[in-house]
Motif scaffolding. Structure first.
Motif, mmCIF file in Angstrom:
data_model
loop_
_atom_site.group_PDB
_atom_site.id
_atom_site.type_symbol
_atom_site.label_atom_id
_atom_site.label_comp_id
_atom_site.label_asym_id
_atom_site.label_seq_id
_atom_site.Cartn_x
_atom_site.Cartn_y
_atom_site.Cartn_z
ATOM 1 N N ASP A 1 -0.512 -0.834 -7.562
ATOM 2 C CA ASP A 1 -0.556 -0.064 -6.315
ATOM 3 C C ASP A 1 -0.800 -0.959 -5.106
ATOM 4 O O ASP A 1 -0.200 -0.763 -4.040
ATOM 5 C CB ASP A 1 -1.642 1.013 -6.391
ATOM 6 N N PHE B 1 2.690 -0.775 -2.892
ATOM 7 C CA PHE B 1 2.555 0.383 -2.002
ATOM 8 C C PHE B 1 3.548 0.350 -0.840
ATOM 9 O O PHE B 1 4.188 1.366 -0.537
ATOM 10 C CB PHE B 1 1.114 0.467 -1.476
ATOM 11 N N ALA C 1 -5.118 4.830 -2.169
ATOM 12 C CA ALA C 1 -4.210 4.772 -3.319
ATOM 13 C C ALA C 1 -4.787 3.899 -4.416
ATOM 14 O O ALA C 1 -4.728 4.237 -5.609
ATOM 15 C CB ALA C 1 -2.842 4.246 -2.882
ATOM 16 N N SER D 1 -5.896 5.086 -8.144
ATOM 17 C CA SER D 1 -5.039 4.617 -9.230
ATOM 18 C C SER D 1 -5.822 4.193 -10.467
ATOM 19 O O SER D 1 -5.314 4.288 -11.584
ATOM 20 C CB SER D 1 -4.168 3.449 -8.756
#
Length: 223
Positions: A21, A25, A56, A60
């Motif tokens: 991530d 991203f 995020a 995650s």
């Protein structure tokens, strides 16, 4: 599953999720804007492509950890001889239990099959970097074939309230894209999606295998 395997899957999955991530991203943001009905530039272009990275990354870890615990446990529970023709079915069921989306149903059986083929060709279990390469190929292929569904999801998420796509009907969203933009519309953003997910598969599955192997080895060496 024994306790060391359970713990290793938990930690390795979380680490892999955070790594992928943090690195990918921005590419996902660009892909989403390419699929936007208002166009790439009006959707934001290259502005603020790192916005939302911290949240995020935090989210995650538990998500990826939960996925891999479930995936490994279901594989163990549905133990099948590696030569059995039912192996792909087992991997599909395991992926479905971990995360019920078409992408996983394509990626994980293909990843496992590529690893098994490579292991057979070299007569020993694949190394972590080889698992990562298999993950890249599996991720890229799965990304390509599921792009229309991703386009539909993006259209539904960005739809104005009260509009037809806002109803959440995937088939209706796909038909709307086909009617207005044709085949190119259904596969909008396919190349950045394939690039991002191929790289993501390399990092995600490679990091998972490497971390899990390290933790299991550490567990065996501990008194």
């Amino acid at each position: 599953m024994d306790r060391p395997g359970f713990t290793a899957s938990l930690v390795a999955g979380g680490v892999a999720g955070v790594c992928v991530d943090l690195i990918l991203f921005p590419l996902d943001t660009i892909k989403t804007r390419l699929q936007s009905p208002q166009g790439f530039n009006k959707a934001g272009g290259f502005r603020g492509i790192y916005a939302g990275v911290p949240s995020a990354a935090i989210g995650s870890f538990p998500n990826a950890a939960a996925f891999f615990i479930t995936y490994e446990y279901v594989k163990w529970f549905l133990h099948t001889d590696s030569s059995s023709y039912l192996m792909p079915v087992k991997h599909m069921l395991a992926a479905s239990a971990g995360e019920v989306i078409p992408f996983s149903l394509v990626q994980f059986p293909l990843w496992e099959s590529l690893k098994a083929l490579w292991s057979w060709r070299q007569d020993h279990v694949v190394d972590s970097w080889q698992s990562a390469v298999c993950g890249a190929f599996a991720g890229g292929f799965a990304a390509a074939v599921t792009t229309p569904l991703d386009v539909a999801k993006t259209r539904i998420m960005l739809a104005k309230a009260g509009s037809s796509p806002a109803s959440g009907n995937v088939l209706s969203a796909l038909h709307g894209v086909w009617r207005t933009r044709g085949l190119s519309g259904l596969f909008a953003g396919v190349f950045p999606r394939m690039a991002a997910i191929s790289l993501g598969g390399f990092i995600f599955l490679g990091a998972y295998d490497q971390t899990r192997s390290f933790l299991l080895e550490l567990g065996r060496e501990s008194p």
